[in-house]
Design an enzyme around this catalytic site. Structure first.
Site, PDB file in Angstrom:
ATOM      1  N   LYS A 253      36.730  26.360  38.494  1.00  0.00           N
ATOM      2  CA  LYS A 253      37.323  26.860  39.676  1.00  0.00           C
ATOM      3  C   LYS A 253      36.235  27.243  40.570  1.00  0.00           C
ATOM      4  O   LYS A 253      36.053  28.796  40.396  1.00  0.00           O
ATOM      5  CB  LYS A 253      38.668  27.838  39.515  1.00  0.00           C
ATOM      6  CG  LYS A 253      39.255  28.058  40.807  1.00  0.00           C
ATOM      7  CD  LYS A 253      40.600  28.836  40.566  1.00  0.00           C
ATOM      8  CE  LYS A 253      41.446  29.019  41.775  1.00  0.00           C
ATOM      9  NZ  LYS A 253      40.372  29.782  42.506  1.00  0.00           N
TER      10      LYS A 253
ATOM     11  N   CYS B  96      39.435  70.190  58.073  1.00  0.00           N
ATOM     12  CA  CYS B  96      39.813  71.305  59.324  1.00  0.00           C
ATOM     13  C   CYS B  96      40.763  72.203  58.742  1.00  0.00           C
ATOM     14  O   CYS B  96      41.310  72.968  59.465  1.00  0.00           O
ATOM     15  CB  CYS B  96      40.284  70.381  60.277  1.00  0.00           C
ATOM     16  SG  CYS B  96      42.040  69.686  60.122  1.00  0.00           S
TER      17      CYS B  96
ATOM     18  N   CYS C   8      40.649  66.926  64.356  1.00  0.00           N
ATOM     19  CA  CYS C   8      40.166  67.134  63.037  1.00  0.00           C
ATOM     20  C   CYS C   8      38.795  66.469  63.054  1.00  0.00           C
ATOM     21  O   CYS C   8      38.337  65.375  63.439  1.00  0.00           O
ATOM     22  CB  CYS C   8      40.935  66.648  61.841  1.00  0.00           C
ATOM     23  SG  CYS C   8      39.942  66.665  60.369  1.00  0.00           S
TER      24      CYS C   8
HETATM   25  S1  IVH Z   1      42.708  21.870  42.803  1.00  0.00           S
HETATM   26  C1  IVH Z   1      44.587  19.789  45.708  1.00  0.00           C
HETATM   27  N1  IVH Z   1      40.355  22.259  41.762  1.00  0.00           N
HETATM   28  O1  IVH Z   1      41.243  27.184  44.598  1.00  0.00           O
HETATM   29  C2  IVH Z   1      44.891  20.619  44.650  1.00  0.00           C
HETATM   30  N2  IVH Z   1      41.002  23.550  43.627  1.00  0.00           N
HETATM   31  O2  IVH Z   1      43.472  28.675  44.616  1.00  0.00           O
HETATM   32  C3  IVH Z   1      44.690  22.070  44.604  1.00  0.00           C
HETATM   33  N3  IVH Z   1      39.317  25.452  44.051  1.00  0.00           N
HETATM   34  O3  IVH Z   1      42.606  25.991  47.607  1.00  0.00           O
HETATM   35  C4  IVH Z   1      43.307  22.357  44.299  1.00  0.00           C
HETATM   36  N4  IVH Z   1      37.833  24.587  42.610  1.00  0.00           N
HETATM   37  O4  IVH Z   1      40.054  25.551  47.395  1.00  0.00           O
HETATM   38  C5  IVH Z   1      41.171  22.607  42.844  1.00  0.00           C
HETATM   39  N5  IVH Z   1      38.285  22.322  40.971  1.00  0.00           N
HETATM   40  C6  IVH Z   1      39.064  22.675  41.737  1.00  0.00           C
HETATM   41  C7  IVH Z   1      38.843  23.881  42.503  1.00  0.00           C
HETATM   42  C8  IVH Z   1      39.790  24.334  43.372  1.00  0.00           C
HETATM   43  C9  IVH Z   1      38.319  25.732  43.388  1.00  0.00           C
HETATM   44  C10 IVH Z   1      39.993  26.297  44.967  1.00  0.00           C
HETATM   45  C11 IVH Z   1      40.630  25.499  46.050  1.00  0.00           C
HETATM   46  C12 IVH Z   1      42.094  25.802  46.126  1.00  0.00           C
HETATM   47  C13 IVH Z   1      42.026  27.331  45.474  1.00  0.00           C
HETATM   48  C14 IVH Z   1      43.565  27.597  44.943  1.00  0.00           C
END
Ligand code: IVH
Length: 640
Positions: free
Chosen positions: A86, A382, A402
């Site tokens: 992520k 103060c 203050c």
């Molecule tokens: S799937 C379209 N995959 O995380 C389906 N999101 O917290 C939903 N993000 O808005 C997202 N890496 O911007 C997906 N490998 C990944 C991701 C990812 C980062 C972000 C994305 C989303 C946010 C959600």
């Protein structure tokens, strides 16, 4: 090809495009260099909502997620999962038509983002034309723009060398760099993109998420490394632990692993919760990095509105690559609830936040020498008795004069949206305070050019300039003065509502809390804060000194046209057939009239709608005229 060869061809291309603009195609690499700066970003509505993700903070929550969706679609029990890092950056939506990039937009609120096409074109990872030919003709590609950590460090080093403040973190800077009005700035930042999702118009031929990622790569996108398919969550658990361990070696921020049902047919059936979060994916978040250190002291900073903000002074410690020596403690209740004591060994985290937080003390390390924190009964600056209003967690110093507040309150007072005292910025305010020339906002109006000229960096020109800016600010309308005073909960909008309603400083100062709460758009919390502000003696003195300096305490009537209701005051009770409460107030004020919330002999008429309140009786007892909406409108329109 060599750089020289590239440069030569690029130069040739630019020359051709200059003489034959009609040959300049959408996917020309010259677009990457950056077009002219825009004056504002334009809104863009996404074809379908850009989704966010639900979170799972540990393995049990991940299992619970699977159990939940299995109940809805039984095939999930047998299904494989795709695991992807992520990426901690800024989400973007890239629209491709017949393989050409035609639009790039930020996520915004998920439905409406901002058009950042010219900026996105400067990012080398964003294909201007897709490779191959097996892409859907009309498609949105979603991904994450990120700031590579090495590029981020380099940028901060450069900024520091140039005497500019460092950027706080790569994620915010990625988002900020994307939203630049001048694409040349975006181009210099070295942003990158990982793609992870497609939305197409109509059917496409992919059966699984991992096929989509493969396809994205063949079309020329980068897909985040370490993606992996697993058959079950036990296997996922091992992979996630492994990825978490790899995190320090990556050149980009990642705050977890997205676990996705691989089979796209199941996505359809699982659907989306509340239009926001797909059921087919969940973010298994990494544990935030925590550091352990000693709390040396708890100090208090007095904010612009008088809020007492306690903060921790820490033995410096590194958290996610940043040395932390201070952390917010939010408020006194929180310190008590967590039983945080001076001398404690504490856990500190940054958890994606810019401001470090204290998770809590490690009680097993206590020696008995730790000192419990006692919330002060008097302002540490103060010495005015501290106050806490019902229903609020913060403690406040109620004294607007203050000295602890002077720096921040003066900066706010002089700022563009408030008194707009040009050239009186942060540095000069600090200089004036350090020289002992200003202790509160009223002191600003006592400054003389002679005094200023004794200060470093003030020539005659700068001094007269500032004095004339100060003099000019005396004519700012009452609403801006009210905002500039920095009364708690009174932002620019509320200040305007109050100024329009009461018309003058005196009327507002005489108003009761109830009167103030009667203003449309002003709730009880604001009303109590405003009434309280004017009840404090030192604040009354401050206002009087401002009056003596000749500041404008009246709100000009905005409508310069006819004022058929000039000098008249009205009270509205009950629901009117057509106009909302705020509409009717606005109409009366625009027509030069005043609104009152209590009936007196001075009330011109009471405007009565459906289900009127007790004020009608009182008005009748006083013999005040009763009119309805249409009569009011007739009077407003009669002469205008
Ligand atoms: S799937 C379209 N995959 O995380 C389906 N999101 O917290 C939903 N993000 O808005 C997202 N890496 O911007 C997906 N490998 C990944 C991701 C990812 C980062 C972000 C994305 C989303 C946010 C959600």
């Amino acid at each position: 090809m060599s750089d020289t060869e590239w440069d030569r061809l690029f130069g040739e291309l630019k020359a051709i495009e200059n003489t034959h603009p009609e040959l300049r195609t959408m996917d020309s690499p010259t677009h990457r260099v950056g077009a002219e700066p825009a004056s504002a970003l334009v809104k863009h509505k996404h074809r379908s909502r850009m989704l966010s993700l639900g979170n799972a903070f540990d393995h049990d929550e991940l299992v619970a997620w699977k159990t939940r969706i299995e109940k809805l679609v039984s095939e999930v029990s047998e299904t494989a999962f795709q695991l992807e890092l992520k990426i901690d950056g800024a989400a973007v939506n890239l629209t491709y038509q017949d393989g050409l990039l035609i639009m790039a937009a930020t996520r915004g609120n998920g439905t409406i983002g901002e058009d950042i096409t010219t900026n996105a074109r400067t990012i080398p990872d964003v294909p201007l034309r897709l490779r191959g030919s097996d892409w859907p003709a009309s498609m949105e590609v979603r991904g994450e723009v990120y700031f590579p950590l090495d590029a981020f460090d380099r940028l901060n080093a450069t900024r520091e060398a140039a005497g500019e403040p460092r950027f706080a973190n790569p994620r915010n800077s990625a988002a900020g760099s994307l939203r630049q009005l001048d694409p040349k700035i975006t181009a210099q930042r070295g942003l990158r993109l990982f793609a992870f999702h497609i939305e197409t118009e109509g059917e496409h031929s992919f059966g699984t998420q991992h096929e989509v990622l493969d396809a994205l790569e063949t079309w020329g996108f980068c897909v985040a490394p370490h993606r992996q398919a697993v058959d079950n969550l036990d296997a996922a658990k091992l992979v996630i632990a492994d990825l978490e361990a790899k995190l320090p070696n990556l050149n980009f921020g990642a705050d977890g692993v997205v676990v996705k049902v691989d089979d796209l047919a199941l996505h359809e059936r699982l659907g989306v919760v509340g239009g926001r979060e797909p059921r087919w994916a969940v973010a298994r978040k990494f544990a935030p990095e925590v550091a352990i250190t000693q709390l040396r002291d708890i100090q208090i900073n007095v904010g612009r509105t008088g809020a007492l903000n306690p903060y921790a002074v820490l033995e410096p410690v590194e958290v996610t690559g940043v040395t932390v020596s201070h952390a917010t403690l939010h408020n006194f209740d929180l310190i008590a609830a967590k039983d945080i004591r001076v001398g404690d060994i504490v856990e500190v985290t940054r958890a994606g936040e810019v401001i470090p937080q204290i998770l809590g003390p490690l009680r097993e390390h206590r020696t008995g020498d730790e000192k419990p924190f006692l919330a002060p009964s008097h302002c540490p600056v103060c010495d005015t008795p501290v106050e806490k209003l019902d229903g609020e967690v913060m403690h406040y110093c109620p004294n607007a004069a203050c000295e602890g507040r002077v720096l921040e309150s003066l900066i706010h007072f002089a700022s563009r949206g408030a008194m707009d005292i040009r050239t009186l910025g942060e540095q000069r305010v600090a200089q004036l305070r350090d020289a002992g020339l200003v202790h509160d906002v009223a002191d600003v109006y006592q400054l003389t050019a002679e005094q200023l000229m004794e200060l470093e960096g003030f020539g005659e020109k700068a001094a007269t300039q500032l004095i004339s800016a100060i003099t000019a600010s005396k004519r700012q309308p009452f609403s801006l003065l009210l905002f500039a005073l920095g009364i708690r909960h009174v932002g620019a909008t509320v200040a305007t509502l109050l100024a329009r309603y009461f018309g003058t400083m005196d009327a507002l100062m005489l108003a009761s809390e109830e009167d103030i709460a009667a203003v449309e758009g002003v709730g009880p919390t604001i009303a109590s804060a405003v009434a309280h502000f004017f009840s404090v003696k030192s604040n009354q003195r401050l206002v009087e000194r401002l009056r003596d300096s000749g500041l404008d305490f009246d709100e000009p009537v905005t409508d310069s046209g006819a004022q058929p209701l000039a000098g008249q005051s009205f009270l509205v009770t009950g629901t009117l057939p057509n106009l909302s409460r705020s509409d009717v107030q606005q109409r009366i004020i625009d027509a030069g009239g005043k609104i009152t919330s209590s009936v007196s002999k001075k009330t011109t008429a009471i405007v009565v709608g459906d289900a009127p309140g007790s004020k009608l009786k009182r008005a009748q007892a006083l013999g005040i005229e009763t009119i309805d909406e249409s009569e009011l409108l007739r009077r407003i329109d009669a002469q205008s």
